[in-house]
Design an enzyme around this catalytic site. Structure first.
Site: not given
Lengths: 269, 106
Positions: A230, A87, A84
Site C-alpha cells: 500500500c 519446548c 519448536c
C-alpha cells in the site's frame, strides 16, 4: 550541569508535545473509526470461487505452507539442535490463540514484536539458529502453521498498558498522509471503504487472515508485505521489513480488529 | 519444497461418480518476466499432468505459462474397482513429482 539542564528541558518539552498530539489524535480519529458492528472482513467481499478456496483446506494453496510449517515445527535445528516441538510440544494445543494476541509487548526490546519476530527470537534464543528472512518460505510456513491454530478465534489484543503508546503510534501512522499521492491509510480504509478505487473494492484493511494467499502475488505473504504494498502504491518509501513503524501499524490494525475472527491462512485477490 | 496434495474420498459405492482434487506447490514462472537488470527469467512450469486408476490413464492435462502458481486440478471419474490412483507431474528443469491415493470401492 548546563548540558544536563538543557537535556531535561528537551525531555520535558517533548513530553508536553507528545501529550498534546496524543490528545489531538485521539480527538480527531475517534469520529473516523469504523463502528465496531460495521466492521467486515475482506472475506465478505470475496467472489464465490475465492470464498470456496479459503473455506476448503484441500483447495486453499496456503495449505502447502501450513503443511511445510508443521514439518518445520518438528525439525531439529540450530546449534542447540532443538525443534519448536521440543519446548512447545503439540502446536495444535500450545499455539492455540497465540496469533490472535500478537503483536505482543517484548520486555527485552521494550517494544511490541509481531509473530514473525517472535519466531525469530525463539530461533536465536532457544535454538541458536540464524533468523529466517522476512517473506522467506520457511518463516511464512511457520507463521502460517502457528496462525492456523487460532483460526475461528477472536482477535484479542493483550490488555497491556505498555502497548498503549505503540497503538497510538500505529494510529498516527495510519492517519498520516504519505507519499506523492499524499493520502493516509485511513482516508481509504476508514472513510471510503466499500467504494471503488478504479475497478477494485476498497476493503476495511482488517488484518484477520495473515499470512494470506494473495492471488495477485501467486504466493503466501505477510501483513508487512501487504502494508509495504500500500505504501508503494501511495508512492511513499515503504518502511523496511521488521521496522518498528510496520510493527506499530500491525499492532494498531489488530487492535482495530479486536473481536473479529481469525481466518489464517486467508485467500484474497 | 514441491509437495502434492491429493483429496479423494476414502470409501465410495461402486458406479458412483467422485471428484479428485489435486494441488501441487510450484512457482509456474512464465518465462516472460525480466529481472531489474534486464535478464530474462527462464521458464519454469509444470508442463504435463496425468492420473491413472489401477494403471489405466483416466485424465491427462498439458499445462502452459498462463496457468497460475500452485496449479490446482480437479476432475471426476466413476468408481469401478478398489485400488490406487497414481498422479504424475512433469515440468521444466527436470521437474518430476508423483503421488498416490488409495480408494476403497464397496
Amino acid at each position: 550541569m548546563n548540558r544536563r539542564m538543557s537535556l531535561l528541558r528537551t525531555v520535558v518539552c517533548r513530553a508536553v508535545v507528545s501529550a498534546m498530539t496524543a490528545f489531538a489524535i485521539a480527538g480527531a480519529a475517534l469520529g473516523a473509526d469504523i463502528p465496531l458492528d460495521k466492521r467486515r472482513s475482506g472475506y465478505a467481499d470475496l467472489g464465490r470461487d475465492s470464498k470456496a478456496m479459503q473455506d476448503d483446506d484441500t483447495i486453499n494453496p496456503a495449505t502447502l505452507w501450513v503443511l511445510d510449517g508443521e514439518a518445520l515445527w518438528k525439525e531439529k535445528t540450530g546449534a542447540a539442535n532443538r525443534a519448536c516441538a521440543d519446548c512447545h510440544q503439540d502446536a495444535t494445543i500450545s499455539m492455540k490463540g497465540v496469533a490472535a494476541r500478537y503483536p505482543a509487548f517484548s520486555p527485552a526490546r521494550k517494544a511490541p514484536i509481531d509473530l514473525e519476530q517472535r519466531i525469530n527470537l525463539c530461533r536465536s534464543e532457544h535454538q541458536q539458529a540464524p533468523p529466517l528472512a522476512y517473506e522467506s518460505h520457511d518463516l511464512l510456513a511457520l507463521t502460517a502453521y502457528v496462525g492456523r491454530q487460532s483460526r475461528g478465534m477472536a482477535v484479542t489484543p493483550p490488555s497491556d498498558g505498555r502497548l498503549t503508546p505503540f497503538i497510538e503510534a500505529g494510529r498516527k501512522l495510519f492517519t498520516r498522509r504519505i507519499g506523492q499521492i499524499d493520502m493516509s491509510c485511513a482516508q481509504c480504509h476508514d472513510d471510503n471503504w466499500g467504494k471503488k478505487l478504479a475497478g477494485s473494492l476498497i476493503p476495511q484493511a482488517q488484518p484477520t487472515g495473515y499470512p494470506i494467499y494473495r492471488l495477485e502475488w501467486q504466493s503466501l505473504g505477510s501483513l508487512q508485505r501487504r502494508l509495504r504494498n500500500c505504501m508503494t502504491g501511495l508512492r511513499a518509501e515503504a518502511y523496511e521489513y521488521g521496522a518498528p513503524e510496520n510493527v506499530n501499524l500491525e499492532l494498531f490494525l489488530m487492535w482495530r480488529a479486536r473481536g473479529m475472527q481469525v481466518e489464517t491462512p486467508a485467500v484474497r485477490p | 519444497m514441491a509437495r502434492p496434495l491429493i483429496n479423494v474420498p476414502a470409501k465410495i459405492k461402486r458406479g458412483q461418480v467422485f471428484e479428485i482434487k489435486t494441488l501441487i506447490s510450484h512457482i509456474m514462472e512464465t518465462g516472460f518476466r525480466y529481472t531489474t537488470t534486464g535478464a530474462q527469467i527462464p521458464r519454469d512450469i509444470v508442463t504435463a499432468f496425468s492420473c491413472s486408476y489401477n494403471g489405466e490413464e483416466i485424465f491427462r492435462a498439458d499445462l502452459y505459462p498462463a496457468i497460475s502458481a500452485n496449479p490446482f486440478l480437479t476432475f471426476f471419474t466413476t468408481a469401478t474397482e478398489s485400488g490406487t490412483l497414481d498422479f504424475k507431474w512433469i515440468g521444466d528443469k527436470g521437474f518430476s513429482e508423483t503421488a498416490t491415493a488409495k480408494i476403497v470401492v464397496e
